[in-house]
Design a protein around this motif. Structure first.
Motif, PDB file in Angstrom:
ATOM      1  N   ALA A  34     -50.710 -10.172  55.689  1.00 19.39           N
ATOM      2  CA  ALA A  34     -50.121  -9.421  54.919  1.00 19.39           C
ATOM      3  C   ALA A  34     -49.626  -8.113  55.587  1.00 19.39           C
ATOM      4  N   LEU A  35     -50.903  -7.645  56.347  1.00 17.05           N
ATOM      5  CA  LEU A  35     -50.566  -6.203  57.050  1.00 17.05           C
ATOM      6  C   LEU A  35     -49.807  -6.347  58.086  1.00 17.05           C
ATOM      7  N   ASN A  36     -50.016  -7.459  58.912  1.00 14.47           N
ATOM      8  CA  ASN A  36     -49.370  -7.784  60.173  1.00 14.47           C
ATOM      9  C   ASN A  36     -47.532  -8.149  59.938  1.00 14.47           C
ATOM     10  N   GLU A  37     -47.554  -8.365  58.862  1.00 16.14           N
ATOM     11  CA  GLU A  37     -46.322  -8.772  58.214  1.00 16.14           C
ATOM     12  C   GLU A  37     -45.415  -7.753  57.534  1.00 16.14           C
ATOM     13  N   PHE A  38     -46.141  -6.415  57.411  1.00 16.63           N
ATOM     14  CA  PHE A  38     -45.596  -5.157  56.575  1.00 16.63           C
ATOM     15  C   PHE A  38     -45.540  -5.517  55.238  1.00 16.63           C
ATOM     16  N   ARG A  39     -46.330  -6.176  54.511  1.00 15.40           N
ATOM     17  CA  ARG A  39     -46.113  -6.573  53.130  1.00 15.40           C
ATOM     18  C   ARG A  39     -47.218  -6.391  52.492  1.00 15.40           C
ATOM     19  N   SER A  40     -48.433  -5.328  52.752  1.00 15.31           N
ATOM     20  CA  SER A  40     -49.150  -4.802  52.070  1.00 15.31           C
ATOM     21  C   SER A  40     -48.799  -3.635  50.968  1.00 15.31           C
ATOM     22  N   PRO A  41     -49.412  -3.431  49.754  1.00 13.09           N
ATOM     23  CA  PRO A  41     -48.524  -2.472  48.979  1.00 13.09           C
ATOM     24  C   PRO A  41     -48.335  -1.188  49.487  1.00 13.09           C
ATOM     25  N   ALA A  42     -49.231  -0.873  50.290  1.00 12.39           N
ATOM     26  CA  ALA A  42     -49.125   0.490  51.091  1.00 12.39           C
ATOM     27  C   ALA A  42     -47.810   0.712  52.071  1.00 12.39           C
ATOM     28  N   GLN A  43     -47.674  -0.449  52.691  1.00  9.25           N
ATOM     29  CA  GLN A  43     -46.749  -0.407  53.610  1.00  9.25           C
ATOM     30  C   GLN A  43     -45.285  -0.651  52.836  1.00  9.25           C
ATOM     31  N   GLN A  44     -45.328  -1.461  51.887  1.00 11.52           N
ATOM     32  CA  GLN A  44     -43.951  -1.692  51.118  1.00 11.52           C
ATOM     33  C   GLN A  44     -43.757  -0.459  50.378  1.00 11.52           C
ATOM     34  N   ARG A  45     -44.930   0.451  49.958  1.00 13.00           N
ATOM     35  CA  ARG A  45     -44.317   1.639  49.291  1.00 13.00           C
ATOM     36  C   ARG A  45     -43.811   2.423  50.281  1.00 13.00           C
ATOM     37  N   LEU A  46     -44.265   2.741  51.623  1.00 17.45           N
ATOM     38  CA  LEU A  46     -43.617   3.628  52.566  1.00 17.45           C
ATOM     39  C   LEU A  46     -42.376   3.006  52.953  1.00 17.45           C
ATOM     40  N   ILE A  47     -42.087   1.799  53.018  1.00 12.71           N
ATOM     41  CA  ILE A  47     -40.826   1.274  53.615  1.00 12.71           C
ATOM     42  C   ILE A  47     -39.884   1.327  52.489  1.00 12.71           C
ATOM     43  N   PHE A  48     -40.258   1.174  50.990  1.00 18.28           N
ATOM     44  CA  PHE A  48     -39.516   1.588  49.899  1.00 18.28           C
ATOM     45  C   PHE A  48     -39.016   3.028  50.119  1.00 18.28           C
ATOM     46  N   GLU A  49     -39.851   4.007  50.377  1.00 20.13           N
ATOM     47  CA  GLU A  49     -39.547   5.312  50.132  1.00 20.13           C
ATOM     48  C   GLU A  49     -38.444   5.822  51.455  1.00 20.13           C
ATOM     49  N   GLU A  50     -38.783   4.990  52.380  1.00 19.98           N
ATOM     50  CA  GLU A  50     -37.762   5.322  53.458  1.00 19.98           C
ATOM     51  C   GLU A  50     -36.342   5.029  53.268  1.00 19.98           C
ATOM     52  N   PHE A  51     -36.213   3.888  52.653  1.00 20.30           N
ATOM     53  CA  PHE A  51     -34.993   3.028  52.241  1.00 20.30           C
ATOM     54  C   PHE A  51     -34.295   4.213  51.087  1.00 20.30           C
ATOM     55  N   PHE A  52     -35.117   4.159  50.162  1.00 22.04           N
ATOM     56  CA  PHE A  52     -34.913   4.907  48.708  1.00 22.04           C
ATOM     57  C   PHE A  52     -34.412   6.316  49.414  1.00 22.04           C
ATOM     58  N   LEU A  53     -34.915   7.073  49.951  1.00 24.95           N
ATOM     59  CA  LEU A  53     -34.408   8.555  50.460  1.00 24.95           C
ATOM     60  C   LEU A  53     -32.914   8.326  50.845  1.00 24.95           C
ATOM     61  N   SER A 107     -28.836   6.512  64.007  1.00 24.72           N
ATOM     62  CA  SER A 107     -28.631   6.417  62.483  1.00 24.72           C
ATOM     63  C   SER A 107     -29.554   5.026  61.877  1.00 24.72           C
ATOM     64  N   LEU A 108     -29.989   4.134  62.824  1.00 26.69           N
ATOM     65  CA  LEU A 108     -30.555   3.003  62.186  1.00 26.69           C
ATOM     66  C   LEU A 108     -31.948   3.134  62.718  1.00 26.69           C
ATOM     67  N   GLY A 109     -32.574   4.294  63.181  1.00 25.81           N
ATOM     68  CA  GLY A 109     -33.797   4.467  63.683  1.00 25.81           C
ATOM     69  C   GLY A 109     -34.848   4.684  62.642  1.00 25.81           C
ATOM     70  N   PHE A 110     -34.787   3.709  61.605  1.00 29.32           N
ATOM     71  CA  PHE A 110     -35.986   3.899  60.799  1.00 29.32           C
ATOM     72  C   PHE A 110     -37.299   4.032  61.300  1.00 29.32           C
ATOM     73  N   ASN A 111     -38.247   4.543  60.668  1.00 30.94           N
ATOM     74  CA  ASN A 111     -39.473   4.721  61.046  1.00 30.94           C
ATOM     75  C   ASN A 111     -40.381   3.481  60.795  1.00 30.94           C
ATOM     76  N   ILE A 112     -40.465   3.072  59.717  1.00 31.79           N
ATOM     77  CA  ILE A 112     -41.411   1.651  59.509  1.00 31.79           C
ATOM     78  C   ILE A 112     -40.370   0.723  59.094  1.00 31.79           C
ATOM     79  N   ALA A 113     -39.416   0.849  58.057  1.00 35.75           N
ATOM     80  CA  ALA A 113     -38.634  -0.147  57.550  1.00 35.75           C
ATOM     81  C   ALA A 113     -37.790  -0.696  58.325  1.00 35.75           C
ATOM     82  N   ASN A 114     -37.507  -1.735  58.295  1.00 34.60           N
ATOM     83  CA  ASN A 114     -36.696  -2.894  59.038  1.00 34.60           C
ATOM     84  C   ASN A 114     -35.808  -3.484  58.196  1.00 34.60           C
TER      85      ASN A 114
END
Ligand code: ADP
Ligand code: MG
Length: 704
Positions: free
Chosen positions: A217-236, A648-655
């Motif tokens: 899950a971690l290596n696929e960026f699916r852990s709750p913590a990573q998903q939250r940070l990904i969500f945050e980035e997209f959300f903002l 403009s596409l340079g997201f930090n963690i989100a893909n």
């Protein structure tokens, strides 16, 4: 001790002035910035693999001791190969490091290290298994630092001399001192509803996952913590788009009359052909927007050759019939001139006044054009970036069309829109793109736009045949071109002069000379590249359009929009150097008439499997969406959009590709919140209060 997130990184032990400078170069000044650098991979350093269990083809993490090591000068390369033998309680393992000369003298027998890599069969001694270029981390002398082993360990992208282990230590220290409360841009209610951890929890767990977190899950960026940070980035990011859209909605745009007989008649009169079903549908969508006193913001996607131009011209007629001006901006002079000529033909016949504005024009011509734009005499203005220059003033700009939108930045679109804002009204905006952007990315990039799709080609087109060949077969290719020319057809021969560098350009010019002298002595051959003066470009295009030239040797300046229906052959040399979407665009220059067209991709004699597979995609399909998806997967979004929009596409963690589902969720949530007047204001305040780095990181420049 608690240290706020805006504490400078140089306060951390192990970050001296030199490293602080190195970090500053990467935009990392504070703890906040440092914590935003998330691990790209995680290793299980609780359960190490035993050397005796190592099998070829499998990836392992091993803790071992250095047995011996030495660098051996490679015969072919200038650099040397470092051979390392390591050992654990169960056996020994050989490792090879290419370009490993730097390791000489750095590894001492007995030293403890962690190796991570894939085991392979030793080519010279097939009975043996080895690791080639494994990732290696030296453990501290005691081998027991709590950040190094005995847990799932985060692995970071090294920053110059600041390696993964040092970054991990620095991050660990910053987290140790994390205040009990840190700002969280996600509203608490939203977080609760979606079951997302707080920002504080998420940062800690994304860097140092708690025991028991599944490694996959971690290596696929699916852990709750990573998903939250990904969500945050997209959300903002989506939030800033949603808020911008809300502001635009409030702005009053001219409400056009479309249904009146007069306008309908005008539209019918101008059309040189029967529109396709898709063109009719899309025009209806546009017309519905234009009738509202709210600015239209629409992206028109349509594969190359689907007939987007005419839809833009129809929209322009609606604007003009409503006593407004329309502007059409194109990314290249060649394209602007082409639009000017065809719009002049189509609209000029109906008595509309079309104006051209490009930087290559003579000063007095330009001044005269600007004057006609200012007075409103010019009804449709077609041009390049020249249109957004400061001195260009419109009398009453009501509609802005941007062709090949992906070639422009977001800001350029905005600047053209601002030309109308001065008059107290927002213009309607229609952006066209032939680069079929996968839906997810369209949302990411243009989340503030509605999307229309032209999914039908005009009738009477014969599908293009695409062939893949290699340099040794070029004579056959030229023979084919001669045959087509004999039948009255025309051909493009494209060279990969992408940056228009002097060297590359020279190669294209030499090829042009060789082709016109030796290969096609009896044909008229032209040369077109970006460095030619405007008039020269125009002259070359004019003679090609008029069929005075049979072969056009060109750089990628012909990539977008060029429309010469009599051209039926597209030869692309060094095809392996182009991205698939670019090849698709180039191929779109042919197959525009009823005649059968052929695209020939020429690769090198020896091509890697990967390159061949990529080019085979072109042979297999002519569906731009499929090609774009493949391109995106193979090369990533930055490459896909070219350097211009890389940032403009340079997201930090989100893909956007990997995290499609999260992106769509974030978009829904952000747009729903932005619609809610009670919440939107508060959120806008939150966004404004974010530290400046956040704006950069989340592309919030356009908020407030
Ligand atoms: P693109 O979508 O790539 O910008 P263009 O607008 O350049 O495509 O149109 C491609 C060609 O198809 C042009 O020559 C145009 O005149 C022609 N065309 C567009 N719509 C139709 C139609 N409905 N019927 C016939 N030809 C059309
Ligand atoms: Mg076009």
């Amino acid at each position: 001790m608690s240290l706020p997130l805006n504490t400078e990184v140089r306060m951390l032990k192990g970050v001296g002035p030199q490293r602080a400078e190195l970090l500053a170069k990467r935009g990392i000044y504070t703890f906040e910035d440092l914590l935003a650098c998330l691990p790209f991979r995680y290793e299980d350093r609780i359960h190490f693999s035993a050397i005796k269990d190592v099998r070829p083809g499998v990836t392992y993490t091993i803790r071992a001791q250095v047995a011996s090591g030495s660098a051996v000068q490679s015969m072919r390369r200038r650099d040397s190969v470092y051979h390392l033998l390591v050992r654990d309680e169960t056996g020994s393992l050989a490792c090879k490091f290419f370009h490993g000369g730097y390791l000489e003298g750095r590894l001492k027998p007995g030293q403890l290290l962690v190796l991570h890599g894939k085991a392979e069969i030793d080519r010279l001694r097939p009975a043996r298994v080895e690791m080639v270029n494994p990732q290696m981390e030296l453990l501290s002398a005691e081998g027991a630092d709590s950040t190094e082993v005995g847990r799932i360990v985060p692995i970071y992208e090294a920053m110059g001399t600041f390696g993964s282990r040092s970054i991990r230590r620095a991050v660990y220290m910053a987290l140790q001192n994390l205040p009990a409360q840190i700002a969280d841009a996600l509203p608490a209610g939203l977080r609760e509803r979606l079951g997302l951890p707080s920002r504080r929890e998420a940062l800690i767990a994304a860097h140092f996952p708690p025991a028991g977190t599944p490694l996959d899950a971690l290596n696929e960026f699916r852990s709750p913590a990573q998903q939250r940070l990904i969500f945050e980035e997209f959300f903002l990011y989506q939030m800033s788009l949603a808020l911008e859209r809300r502001t635009q909605r409030k702005e009053n745009a001219p409400a056009f009359v479309v249904r009146e007989e007069r306008v309908r008649e005008a539209l019918k009169r101008m059309l040189p052909f029967k529109p396709t079903g898709a063109q009719k549908r899309v025009l209806a969508e546009i017309a519905a927007d234009l009738e509202k006193p709210v600015a239209m913001n629409r992206l028109l996607q349509g594969d190359v050759g689907s007939g987007k131009t005419i839809v833009a011209l129809e929209s322009a007629v609606i604007a003009i019939e409503n006593k407004c001006q329309a502007a059409l901006m194109a990314p290249t002079e060649i394209l602007a001139v082409q639009h000017f000529l065809s719009a002049g033909r189509i609209l000029g016949r109906a008595g509309y006044r079309v104006e051209l504005l490009i930087s290559g024009m003579k000063p007095e011509e330009k001044a005269a054009a600007k004057e006609r734009i200012r007075t409103g005499e010019a009804q449709l203005v077609i041009g390049t970036h020249a249109l957004i220059e400061d001195e260009v003033e419109f009398a009453r700009l009501g509609l802005v069309c941007i062709d090949e939108q992906h070639r422009f930045g977001v800001l350029q679109r905005k600047r053209l829109m601002d030309k109308a804002a001065k008059l107290g009204q927002a213009p309607h905006v229609l952006v066209l793109t032939a680069t079929p952007i996968p839906r997810t990315l369209a949302l990411t990039l243009y989340g503030d736009l509605d999307v229309s799709v032209l999914d039908e080609l005009p009738p009477g087109r014969t599908p293009i045949e695409t062939r893949l060949t290699s340099e040794p077969h070029l004579n056959g290719v030229w023979e084919f071109v001669r045959g087509e020319a004999a039948r009255g057809r025309q051909a493009y021969v494209v060279y990969p002069v992408i940056e228009e560098s002097k060297l590359e350009l020279k190669a294209a010019m030499e090829e042009y000379e060789r082709l016109s002298r030796d290969v096609f002595p009896r044909l008229r051959v032209g040369l077109l590249h970006g460095r030619l003066a405007s008039e020269e470009k125009e002259e070359v295009m004019r003679s090609f359009r008029a069929n005075e030239l049979q072969v056009l040797v060109a750089t990628t300046v012909v990539e977008v929009g060029v429309d010469v229906p009599n051209a039926t052959v597209m030869v692309i040399e060094h095809a392996e150097r182009f991205g698939l979407s670019q090849l698709h665009q180039l191929r779109g220059r042919i197959g525009r008439g009823a005649e059968k067209s052929t695209c020939i991709l020429v690769g090198p004699q020896r091509m890697s499997e990967e390159a061949r597979a990529r080019l085979e995609t072109m042979v297999r399909t002519s569906n731009g969406f499929e090609i774009a998806e493949t391109d995106l997967q193979l090369r990533g979004p930055g490459e896909f959009f070219g350097t211009r929009q890389h940032g403009s596409l340079g997201f930090n963690i989100a893909n956007p590709l990997r995290d499609r589902a999260v992106l769509e969720l974030a978009r829904r949530e952000a747009f729903a919140l932005a619609e809610d007047p009670a919440q939107a204001g508060a959120l806008q305040d939150v966004l404004r209060a974010l530290p400046p780095q956040w704006s950069r990181r989340y592309h919030l420049a356009r908020v407030g």
